[in-house]
Design a protein around this motif. Sequence first.
Motif, PDB file in Angstrom:
ATOM      1  N   HIS A 194       0.837  -1.194   0.000  1.00 59.34           N
ATOM      2  CA  HIS A 194       0.000   0.000   0.000  1.00 59.34           C
ATOM      3  C   HIS A 194       0.880   1.255   0.000  1.00 59.34           C
ATOM      4  CE1 HIS A 194      -3.821   1.978   0.804  1.00 59.34           C
ATOM      5  NE2 HIS A 194      -3.231   2.709   1.722  1.00 59.34           N
ATOM      6  N   GLY A 267     -15.402  -0.066  -3.867  1.00 63.11           N
ATOM      7  CA  GLY A 267     -14.997  -0.463  -2.515  1.00 63.11           C
ATOM      8  C   GLY A 267     -13.484  -0.595  -2.442  1.00 63.11           C
ATOM      9  N   TYR A 268     -12.919  -1.358  -3.392  1.00 62.23           N
ATOM     10  CA  TYR A 268     -11.462  -1.498  -3.449  1.00 62.23           C
ATOM     11  C   TYR A 268     -10.818  -0.155  -3.770  1.00 62.23           C
ATOM     12  CZ  TYR A 268      -7.406  -1.420  -6.504  1.00 62.23           C
ATOM     13  OH  TYR A 268      -6.247  -1.039  -7.116  1.00 62.23           O
ATOM     14  N   ASP A 270     -11.577   2.889  -3.367  1.00 61.40           N
ATOM     15  CA  ASP A 270     -11.503   3.949  -2.372  1.00 61.40           C
ATOM     16  C   ASP A 270     -10.346   3.749  -1.386  1.00 61.40           C
ATOM     17  OD1 ASP A 270     -12.947   6.458  -1.793  1.00 61.40           O
ATOM     18  OD2 ASP A 270     -12.905   5.583   0.218  1.00 61.40           O
ATOM     19  N   THR A 271      -9.891   2.489  -1.244  1.00 61.05           N
ATOM     20  CA  THR A 271      -8.746   2.264  -0.358  1.00 61.05           C
ATOM     21  C   THR A 271      -7.425   2.500  -1.100  1.00 61.05           C
ATOM     22  OG1 THR A 271      -8.544  -0.059  -0.971  1.00 61.05           O
ATOM     23  CG2 THR A 271     -10.009   0.462   0.893  1.00 61.05           C
ATOM     24  N   ALA A 272      -7.517   2.576  -2.420  1.00 65.30           N
ATOM     25  CA  ALA A 272      -6.289   2.699  -3.199  1.00 65.30           C
ATOM     26  C   ALA A 272      -6.144   4.092  -3.809  1.00 65.30           C
ATOM     27  CB  ALA A 272      -6.285   1.634  -4.291  1.00 65.30           C
ATOM     28  N   ARG A 276      -2.193   4.778  -6.631  1.00 63.15           N
ATOM     29  CA  ARG A 276      -1.761   3.403  -6.358  1.00 63.15           C
ATOM     30  C   ARG A 276      -2.239   2.444  -7.440  1.00 63.15           C
ATOM     31  NH1 ARG A 276      -3.180   5.108  -1.165  1.00 63.15           N
ATOM     32  NH2 ARG A 276      -1.388   5.163   0.229  1.00 63.15           N
ATOM     33  N   ASP A 277      -3.435   2.721  -7.961  1.00 63.59           N
ATOM     34  CA  ASP A 277      -4.057   1.795  -8.897  1.00 63.59           C
ATOM     35  C   ASP A 277      -3.322   1.765 -10.244  1.00 63.59           C
ATOM     36  OD1 ASP A 277      -6.227  -0.012  -9.494  1.00 63.59           O
ATOM     37  OD2 ASP A 277      -7.066   1.540 -10.796  1.00 63.59           O
ATOM     38  N   SER A 352     -15.171  11.055   1.115  1.00 66.72           N
ATOM     39  CA  SER A 352     -13.952  10.489   0.512  1.00 66.72           C
ATOM     40  C   SER A 352     -13.141  11.547  -0.232  1.00 66.72           C
ATOM     41  CB  SER A 352     -14.331   9.370  -0.464  1.00 66.72           C
ATOM     42  OG  SER A 352     -13.197   9.001  -1.211  1.00 66.72           O
ATOM     43  N   THR A 354     -10.490  10.381  -1.994  1.00 68.76           N
ATOM     44  CA  THR A 354      -9.693   9.501  -2.862  1.00 68.76           C
ATOM     45  C   THR A 354      -9.675  10.051  -4.289  1.00 68.76           C
ATOM     46  OG1 THR A 354     -10.298   7.606  -1.534  1.00 68.76           O
ATOM     47  CG2 THR A 354      -9.561   7.147  -3.769  1.00 68.76           C
ATOM     48  N   GLU A 494      -3.024  12.172   2.067  1.00 68.16           N
ATOM     49  CA  GLU A 494      -3.954  11.521   2.994  1.00 68.16           C
ATOM     50  C   GLU A 494      -3.962  12.202   4.373  1.00 68.16           C
ATOM     51  OE1 GLU A 494      -3.659   7.531   0.367  1.00 68.16           O
ATOM     52  OE2 GLU A 494      -2.645   7.508   2.297  1.00 68.16           O
ATOM     53  N   LYS A 497      -5.646  15.381   4.135  1.00 70.84           N
ATOM     54  CA  LYS A 497      -6.977  15.217   3.525  1.00 70.84           C
ATOM     55  C   LYS A 497      -7.185  16.224   2.386  1.00 70.84           C
ATOM     56  CE  LYS A 497      -9.731  13.023   7.177  1.00 70.84           C
ATOM     57  NZ  LYS A 497      -9.028  11.786   6.985  1.00 70.84           N
TER      58      LYS A 497
END
Length: 536
Positions: A194, A267-268, A270-272, A276-277, A352, A354, A494, A497
Motif C-alpha cells: 500500500h 470499494g477497493y 476507495d482504499t487505493a 496506487r491503482d 472520501s 480519494t 492523505e 486530507k
Amino acid sequence: MSWENDMIPPPTSEQDRRYSVSAPLSKDVVDALIASMQNNLKFETPYVFVVFGASGDLAKKKIYPTLWWLFRDNLLPANIKFVGYARSDLTVPKLRDSFEKYCKVRDGENEKFVKFLEHCSYVQGKYDTSDGFQKLKQYIDAFQTESNNQPVNRLYYLALPPAVFNVVSTELKQNCMDNGDSWTRVIIEKPFGHDLKSSCELSNHLAKLFKEDQIYRIDHYLGKEMVQNLMVMRFGNRILAPSWNRDHIASVMISFKEDFGTGGRAGYFDTAGIIRDVMQNHLMQILTLVAMEKPASLNAEDIRDEKVKVLKATKIVELKDVVVGQYISNAECSHPEASQGYKDDPAVPADSVTPTYALAVLHINNERWEGVPFFLRCGKALNEKKAEVRIQFKEVSGDIYPSGELKRSELVMRVQPNEAVYMKLMTKKPGMGFGVEETELDLTYNNRYKEVRLPDAYERLFLEVFMGSQINFVRTDELEYAWRILTPVLEELENKKVKPVEYKFGSRGPVEGDELMKKYGFVFTGTYKWVAPNKL
Ligand SMILES: NC(=O)C1=CN([C@@H]2O[C@H](COP(=O)(O)OP(=O)(O)OC[C@H]3O[C@@H](n4cnc5c(N)ncnc54)[C@H](OP(=O)(O)O)[C@@H]3O)[C@@H](O)[C@H]2O)C=CC1
Ligand SMILES: O=C1O[C@H](COP(=O)(O)O)[C@@H](O)[C@H](O)[C@H]1O
C-alpha cells in the motif's frame, strides 16, 4: 522430450543459468517453440498452473481466458493441468459457466474448448490452514505418478486479495514446492503493498520463502505491444537515439485515460486511489522504459538494472507537482454511468478524498534528463479511453519561418486503443505556396499489420513465465524505488486530507492539470488536425 529444456540449453554456470532463465523470448526461440508444437511432438514433462482465487473476477475475466487462448494456439506444453483453488464450493462445470463468455470461443473451436476443460480441475480449500494445500499437493503428486514419475513444474498464480497473501504464500512454501528436480514459479498480482513500508514488508516476507527468480510480479502493461515496442523504438533506430535527451526533448507525457468510472470496484478503489491503482505501477514502469539507459544486453537483469538506476535518479514527488481530481456526475454526458459521480457510489464514504484523477510531474536528476518534466497522468471517467506516451521535442533553433508557424514535433506511441506510432512534424504545405503545416508520419498497426493478431498482454506474460523470462516482471528493488518516489506525497495527500478538484464525468479532467503541465513547459497548440487514412 521436455517442453522447455529443448528450447533453452541447460545452464553450465551461475552466469549461464541467469542467461538461460532470464533470456528474452527471442524470435528464434518463439519460432522454434511454435514449430515444435505444430509438429505435434510429444511433450511429457508435466506442468500445473494453479489459480488461487479461481472463483474471483480476475480469474474469470483474464486468467482462464488467457489460458484458453494459449492452449487453443498450441503454445502451452501438452501435459498440463489447470487447477482452480478457492474456498467456494465449485466444480469445473461451474467454473466454466463463470469464464466461458470471456473466452470468446469462436465457431469451430468448441471441440478444442472441451479439450481445454478436460485439462481443468478444481481443489476447494481454505487459505489460512494447511488442509487445502495438502489436497493440492496430493493432486500434484498423483499427476506426477500419472506422468511416469516425471517431476511436475509448478506455476502458482495468486489472484487473491492482499489480506490473504502472506498466509497463502506461507502455506504454499510449506506444502506445495518442487523437490529441486523441477521448478516452482509464483505469479503475484498488484497491489504489491500500500506504500513503501508495507511493500517492503511483503517483499521481505516473499524473500524468505522464494528466490527472486521464482517471483513474477505481474504488471500487465509490460505485456502490451506498444510498451514492449518502446525499447525497440529507442535502441533499434539510430535516428532517434541522438535526440533522446534534454538537449532535444522538452517534455514526456505518459497518459492513461478511461472513459468509465469505478462502478463495481469502488470499494477497493476507495482504499487505493488512482495513484496506487495505475500511476505507481503501470505509468512508472512505462517511465523507466522511456528514460533508462541502453542496457548491456537483453538479459532481464541488465534491463532491470537500468530501470532501477532511473528510479534511483528520480526525485521524490512533491505536493506542489501534483494535481488530484475526483469525478462528479454529468447530466450532459451520454455515457450510461455519467449520472453517478464517484461519491454517489454506496461503497464510497460521503467525505472520501480519494483521487480518481492524478497528474504528477516527475524530475529525473541525471545527465540525460535534468530539466525535462515527465508528466504522469491517469484518470477515470474522462472524455476518452486512451493510453499513450507523448514525447514533445523542443522548438528548432534559429527559426527562419514567420513567427508561430513552426510547431513542436511530437512522437506519440499510442498504447491503446488502436496501437500506433506517429510522429507529428512540419512539412511544406503541398502546392504552389511556401507555407508550412503540421502533418504526421503514421504507423497505425491496423493498417500496416492487417493480418497480425496482437496477443493480449496476459498471453505474452504467461508465456514468459513458462519460459522463465523475467524481463517484463517487476523486480523487488524496482518496486521499492517506485514506492519511494510516490509514498511521501501519498501520505501528505492523505494526512492533510487534500480535497481533490471536482471534474465532470466525460470531461478532460481538471483544468488545473493542463495548467500545471503548461507551467512546466508543455505546449498544446490545438492546431493539428489528423485525418484517418481511410477518410482521405
Ligand atoms: N494513426 C492514428 O490513428 C493517428 C491518430 N491520430 C489522432 O489524432 C488526434 C489528435 O492527435 P494528437 O497527436 O493527439 O494531436 P493534438 O496535438 O491535437 O493533441 C494533443 C493532445 O493534447 C491534449 N489536449 C487537448 N486539449 C488540451 C489542452 N487544452 N491543454 C493541454 N493538452 C490538451 C489532448 O489529449 P488529452 O485530452 O488526453 O490531454 C490531445 O490528444 C488524436 O485523437 C490521435 O489519436 C493522430 C495521428 C495518427
Ligand atoms: O490495473 C489496472 O488496469 C486497468 C486498465 O487496464 P487496461 O489493460 O484495460 O488498460 C484499470 O481499469 C484498473 O483500474 C487497474 O487496476
